[in-house]
Design a protein around this motif. Structure first.
Motif, PDB file in Angstrom:
ATOM      1  N   GLU A 173      79.061 -45.985  32.278  1.00  0.00           N
ATOM      2  CA  GLU A 173      80.093 -46.427  31.345  1.00  0.00           C
ATOM      3  C   GLU A 173      80.940 -45.241  30.875  1.00  0.00           C
ATOM      4  OE1 GLU A 173      80.706 -48.652  27.029  1.00  0.00           O
ATOM      5  OE2 GLU A 173      78.693 -48.189  27.705  1.00  0.00           O
ATOM      6  N   THR A 174      80.282 -44.145  30.550  1.00  0.00           N
ATOM      7  CA  THR A 174      80.996 -42.964  30.076  1.00  0.00           C
ATOM      8  C   THR A 174      81.912 -42.411  31.169  1.00  0.00           C
ATOM      9  OG1 THR A 174      79.124 -42.474  28.635  1.00  0.00           O
ATOM     10  CG2 THR A 174      80.707 -40.718  28.982  1.00  0.00           C
ATOM     11  N   LEU A 175      81.430 -42.377  32.394  1.00  0.00           N
ATOM     12  CA  LEU A 175      82.261 -41.910  33.510  1.00  0.00           C
ATOM     13  C   LEU A 175      83.513 -42.764  33.655  1.00  0.00           C
ATOM     14  CD1 LEU A 175      79.735 -41.026  36.356  1.00  0.00           C
ATOM     15  CD2 LEU A 175      81.456 -39.526  35.374  1.00  0.00           C
ATOM     16  N   HIS A 176      83.373 -44.071  33.549  1.00  0.00           N
ATOM     17  CA  HIS A 176      84.536 -44.960  33.657  1.00  0.00           C
ATOM     18  C   HIS A 176      85.561 -44.666  32.561  1.00  0.00           C
ATOM     19  CE1 HIS A 176      83.363 -47.478  36.976  1.00  0.00           C
ATOM     20  NE2 HIS A 176      82.182 -47.706  36.429  1.00  0.00           N
ATOM     21  N   LEU A 177      85.089 -44.433  31.355  1.00  0.00           N
ATOM     22  CA  LEU A 177      86.000 -44.155  30.243  1.00  0.00           C
ATOM     23  C   LEU A 177      86.680 -42.796  30.392  1.00  0.00           C
ATOM     24  CD1 LEU A 177      83.942 -45.557  27.238  1.00  0.00           C
ATOM     25  CD2 LEU A 177      85.945 -46.580  28.346  1.00  0.00           C
ATOM     26  N   MET A 178      86.009 -41.839  31.017  1.00  0.00           N
ATOM     27  CA  MET A 178      86.583 -40.502  31.167  1.00  0.00           C
ATOM     28  C   MET A 178      87.615 -40.406  32.282  1.00  0.00           C
ATOM     29  SD  MET A 178      83.944 -37.584  30.119  1.00  0.00           S
ATOM     30  CE  MET A 178      82.456 -38.205  30.814  1.00  0.00           C
ATOM     31  N   ILE A 179      87.781 -41.448  33.052  1.00  0.00           N
ATOM     32  CA  ILE A 179      88.819 -41.422  34.080  1.00  0.00           C
ATOM     33  C   ILE A 179      90.181 -41.216  33.430  1.00  0.00           C
ATOM     34  CG2 ILE A 179      90.062 -42.851  35.770  1.00  0.00           C
ATOM     35  CD1 ILE A 179      87.273 -44.040  36.496  1.00  0.00           C
ATOM     36  N   ASP A 180      90.419 -41.896  32.320  1.00  0.00           N
ATOM     37  CA  ASP A 180      91.714 -41.824  31.651  1.00  0.00           C
ATOM     38  C   ASP A 180      91.701 -41.014  30.365  1.00  0.00           C
ATOM     39  OD1 ASP A 180      93.009 -43.461  33.573  1.00  0.00           O
ATOM     40  OD2 ASP A 180      92.156 -45.243  32.624  1.00  0.00           O
TER      41      ASP A 180
ATOM     42  N   PHE B 248      80.385 -41.567  13.348  1.00  0.00           N
ATOM     43  CA  PHE B 248      80.756 -40.640  14.407  1.00  0.00           C
ATOM     44  C   PHE B 248      79.616 -39.671  14.693  1.00  0.00           C
ATOM     45  CE2 PHE B 248      83.132 -36.680  15.661  1.00  0.00           C
ATOM     46  CZ  PHE B 248      83.563 -37.130  16.891  1.00  0.00           C
ATOM     47  N   GLN B 249      79.157 -39.643  15.950  1.00  0.00           N
ATOM     48  CA  GLN B 249      78.067 -38.775  16.369  1.00  0.00           C
ATOM     49  C   GLN B 249      78.551 -37.525  17.099  1.00  0.00           C
ATOM     50  OE1 GLN B 249      74.744 -39.660  15.540  1.00  0.00           O
ATOM     51  NE2 GLN B 249      75.999 -41.036  14.307  1.00  0.00           N
ATOM     52  N   GLY B 250      79.753 -37.608  17.677  1.00  0.00           N
ATOM     53  CA  GLY B 250      80.303 -36.493  18.437  1.00  0.00           C
ATOM     54  C   GLY B 250      81.141 -36.999  19.592  1.00  0.00           C
ATOM     55  N   ILE B 251      81.343 -36.138  20.568  1.00  0.00           N
ATOM     56  CA  ILE B 251      82.132 -36.512  21.750  1.00  0.00           C
ATOM     57  C   ILE B 251      81.417 -36.074  23.024  1.00  0.00           C
ATOM     58  CG2 ILE B 251      84.375 -36.478  20.577  1.00  0.00           C
ATOM     59  CD1 ILE B 251      84.875 -33.697  21.830  1.00  0.00           C
ATOM     60  N   VAL B 252      81.732 -36.776  24.082  1.00  0.00           N
ATOM     61  CA  VAL B 252      81.328 -36.377  25.421  1.00  0.00           C
ATOM     62  C   VAL B 252      82.619 -35.992  26.127  1.00  0.00           C
ATOM     63  CG1 VAL B 252      80.318 -37.120  27.605  1.00  0.00           C
ATOM     64  CG2 VAL B 252      79.370 -37.956  25.462  1.00  0.00           C
ATOM     65  N   THR B 253      82.667 -34.763  26.632  1.00  0.00           N
ATOM     66  CA  THR B 253      83.897 -34.293  27.272  1.00  0.00           C
ATOM     67  C   THR B 253      83.804 -34.388  28.794  1.00  0.00           C
ATOM     68  OG1 THR B 253      83.165 -31.991  27.398  1.00  0.00           O
ATOM     69  CG2 THR B 253      84.339 -32.675  25.390  1.00  0.00           C
ATOM     70  N   ARG B 254      84.963 -34.513  29.379  1.00  0.00           N
ATOM     71  CA  ARG B 254      85.044 -34.524  30.837  1.00  0.00           C
ATOM     72  C   ARG B 254      84.517 -33.204  31.395  1.00  0.00           C
ATOM     73  NH1 ARG B 254      90.867 -35.576  32.436  1.00  0.00           N
ATOM     74  NH2 ARG B 254      90.526 -37.651  31.629  1.00  0.00           N
ATOM     75  N   ARG B 255      84.747 -32.119  30.679  1.00  0.00           N
ATOM     76  CA  ARG B 255      84.294 -30.789  31.105  1.00  0.00           C
ATOM     77  C   ARG B 255      82.769 -30.741  31.247  1.00  0.00           C
ATOM     78  NH1 ARG B 255      82.641 -25.771  28.959  1.00  0.00           N
ATOM     79  NH2 ARG B 255      83.611 -24.011  29.992  1.00  0.00           N
ATOM     80  N   GLU B 256      82.051 -31.264  30.243  1.00  0.00           N
ATOM     81  CA  GLU B 256      80.592 -31.264  30.307  1.00  0.00           C
ATOM     82  C   GLU B 256      80.086 -32.138  31.448  1.00  0.00           C
ATOM     83  OE1 GLU B 256      78.455 -29.269  28.663  1.00  0.00           O
ATOM     84  OE2 GLU B 256      80.285 -28.358  27.907  1.00  0.00           O
ATOM     85  N   PHE B 257      80.738 -33.255  31.659  1.00  0.00           N
ATOM     86  CA  PHE B 257      80.351 -34.123  32.765  1.00  0.00           C
ATOM     87  C   PHE B 257      80.606 -33.427  34.104  1.00  0.00           C
ATOM     88  CE2 PHE B 257      78.804 -38.344  33.343  1.00  0.00           C
ATOM     89  CZ  PHE B 257      78.590 -38.814  32.068  1.00  0.00           C
ATOM     90  N   MET B 258      81.726 -32.720  34.214  1.00  0.00           N
ATOM     91  CA  MET B 258      82.037 -32.042  35.469  1.00  0.00           C
ATOM     92  C   MET B 258      81.035 -30.930  35.763  1.00  0.00           C
ATOM     93  SD  MET B 258      84.353 -33.728  36.865  1.00  0.00           S
ATOM     94  CE  MET B 258      84.641 -32.673  38.246  1.00  0.00           C
TER      95      MET B 258
END
Length: 163
Positions: free
Chosen positions: A105-112, A125-135
């Protein structure tokens, strides 16, 4: 749906994906746009989370949303930044995740989106997941999957000829 070896390796690093709320730059709904503009400029991000006084995630505010308010026909109106509040211009239709472990789900949202807000059941609010960390994890996956799993190379040339 992710194949199991990929899901397993990406999930292994899920605890590293979350950048906790206490270190994420944010503004509050009742802050004026001048304050939001200063925060965005200082942290050098184009978009940050907006919270209410109780720490609930309310949306996102960006430099383009703020500068659009300043645009006049022949000059910039900076006075508007002191008059308007973040809640007047923020983006409210923002998709969030509750579980950082839900990699797909997170990967799908990080596309855009360069980041995905993480909230709990009460939208705190707990924080964020960044595209950078996923990459970074995806890079790890591409180097490690062959070491962790037996990979069989499939010959696609024969199936292409059959068509």
């Amino acid at each position: 749906m992710l194949i199991q070896p990929v899901a397993d390796l990406l999930s292994r690093n899920a605890d590293h994906y979350l950048i906790p709320a206490d270190v994420v730059a944010n503004v509050q709904t009742n802050n004026n746009l001048y304050h939001a503009f200063l925060v965005l400029t200082k942290v050098k991000y184009s978009k940050i989370p907006v919270l209410d006084h109780g720490g609930h995630f309310e949306g996102l505010v960006s430099l383009p949303l703020i500068t659009e308010q300043m645009l006049g026909f022949d000059q910039l109106n900076t006075e508007i930044l002191l008059q308007k509040r973040v809640c007047d211009v923020m983006e409210t239709r923002v998709k969030t995740v509750q579980n950082v472990d839900d990699v797909e789900e997170t990967l799908h949202l990080m596309i855009d989106n360069p980041f995905v807000p993480v909230v709990d059941e009460q939208r705190i609010f707990q924080g964020i997941v960044t595209r950078r960390e996923f990459m970074k994890s995806f890079n790890f996956l591409t180097h490690e999957i062959g070491k962790q799993y037996d990979m069989i190379e499939k010959d696609f040339s024969t199936s292409e000829k059959a068509k």
